[in-house]
Scaffold this motif. Structure first.
Motif, short mmCIF file in Angstrom:
data_model
loop_
_atom_site.label_atom_id
_atom_site.label_comp_id
_atom_site.label_asym_id
_atom_site.label_seq_id
_atom_site.Cartn_x
_atom_site.Cartn_y
_atom_site.Cartn_z
N UNK A 63 24.87 -1.49 -7.86
CA UNK A 63 23.93 -0.45 -7.44
C UNK A 63 22.96 -0.12 -8.56
N UNK A 64 23.44 -0.11 -9.81
CA UNK A 64 22.52 0.10 -10.94
C UNK A 64 21.44 -0.97 -10.97
N UNK A 65 21.85 -2.21 -10.82
CA UNK A 65 20.88 -3.30 -10.84
C UNK A 65 19.90 -3.20 -9.68
N UNK A 66 20.38 -2.75 -8.54
CA UNK A 66 19.52 -2.62 -7.36
C UNK A 66 18.44 -1.55 -7.58
N UNK A 67 18.85 -0.41 -8.14
CA UNK A 67 17.87 0.65 -8.40
C UNK A 67 16.89 0.23 -9.49
N UNK A 68 17.37 -0.48 -10.49
CA UNK A 68 16.49 -0.97 -11.54
C UNK A 68 15.41 -1.88 -10.98
N UNK A 69 15.78 -2.69 -9.99
CA UNK A 69 14.79 -3.56 -9.37
C UNK A 69 13.77 -2.80 -8.54
N UNK A 70 14.15 -1.64 -8.04
CA UNK A 70 13.24 -0.84 -7.22
C UNK A 70 12.28 -0.01 -8.06
N UNK A 71 12.79 0.59 -9.15
CA UNK A 71 11.96 1.52 -9.93
C UNK A 71 11.46 0.92 -11.23
N UNK A 72 12.02 -0.19 -11.66
CA UNK A 72 11.59 -0.80 -12.90
C UNK A 72 12.01 -0.07 -14.14
#
Length: 323
Positions: free
Chosen positions: A39-48
């Motif tokens: 989930x951390x990686x997923x949010x990082x991909x969304x918000x940069x």
């Protein structure tokens, strides 16, 4: 769990399986509750923006808790959790301002977040961006901390009444020893609250000097008001800490008084019964030639002498005020 909140107060749970390439329109707050690495990686991909892990949140150095990186503001605060129970704890929460969006990372459920989310739909017009959302969230956290302090002060007042009133009805010092554990619980909670207030104070001081917040005059004013509230709460917490220290000293002093009273009773009893013991010892000797052995009234006279030798010290102690 990833919860995304829009400016209108609506909430949507995001799942990595959705594989969204960009966030839905109007999302101003992303709340990560106990996120997994995926989930951390997923949010990082969304918000940069790099999302801090649980281990990152545990760093206590100010440079690791309050910093700016790539136009994103990273802040970590320690909040009180489970304050209404018997085992309060501190939990680290990350606040990230990235553009007009707020991102929070937490691994617990502080009640302040529950209160803020419940009220979010009632005042959506005031939180159109991440800065406003953060300012209102910090205000809710300060209000919840004030509530915890108020409850602690009420418990301390109740403890004070139990300790100093109706002393004749309690079982001292066992009663007081039981109250010591209650005082220790309140001291532990208060220490957590003071750590929380210190953490919030550092965060707000840093936040008010961030250009992104300074450009929002109304939100900056709210942050200053919250910072003043936190300072006032810190002073109130210090006052409550003084009351707890007084109750602890008073309880220990009363326990010593009660124990001394018990020892005094035993000391007086030993002194009162010392003369009768002396008389009984004299006439308990088995020498062959003792004049009193042939007395017809020797035995009742010995009993009378023992009773009289016990009564006289008793009334002397009463006259001296020792009983």
């Amino acid at each position: 769990m990833i919860n995304a909140y829009s400016a209108d107060g609506s909430m949507r749970t995001l799942l990595p399986e959705e594989a969204l390439r960009q966030l839905p329109d109007g999302v101003v707050w992303i709340d990560l509750v106990g996120p997994t690495p995926r989930e951390d990686a997923y949010v990082e991909s969304l918000v940069g923006v790099q999302i801090p892990t649980r281990d990152d949140l545990k760093d206590i150095e100010p440079s690791s808790r309050l910093y700016i990186e790539k136009d994103a503001v990273f802040m970590t605060a320690s909040l009180v959790w489970r304050a209404d129970g018997n085992d309060p704890e501190l939990t680290d929460v990350a606040f990230i301002l990235s553009g007009d969006r707020l991102i929070t990372v937490r691994y617990a459920e502080p009640k302040s977040f529950q209160l803020f989310i419940a009220a979010l739909c009632r005042v959506p017009d005031r939180m159109r961006d991440g800065v406003a959302m953060l300012a209102r969230l910090l205000e809710t956290i300060a209000d919840r901390t004030a509530e915890i302090l108020e409850n602690t002060a009420n418990r301390i007042d109740t403890l004070s009444s139990d300790i100093f009133r109706d002393r004749g009805r309690r079982r001292a010092p066992r009663f007081l020893e039981g109250k010591l554990s209650d005082i220790a619980e309140q001291h532990r909670l208060l220490s957590k609250v003071r750590d929380c207030l210190g953490s919030l104070s550092r965060l707000l001081t840093f936040l008010m000097n961030v250009q992104l917040v300074r450009d929002h005059k109304s939100d900056n004013s709210l942050c200053r008001a919250v910072a003043h509230d936190v300072e006032t709460l810190s002073e109130h917490a210090a006052f409550i800490a003084g009351n707890i220290a007084f109750l602890l000293d008073a309880s220990l002093g009363l326990i010593n008084v009660e124990q001394n009273a018990i020892i005094k009773i035993f000391s007086i009893a030993s002194v009162v019964f010392l003369p009768p013991t002396l008389v009984a010892s004299l006439y308990g000797m088995n020498f062959r030639f003792m004049p009193e052995l042939d007395w017809h009234y020797g035995y009742p006279l010995a009993i009378f002498a023992m009773i009289l030798s016990a009564i006289i010290p008793f009334f002397v102690f009463r006259w001296k005020g020792w009983l």
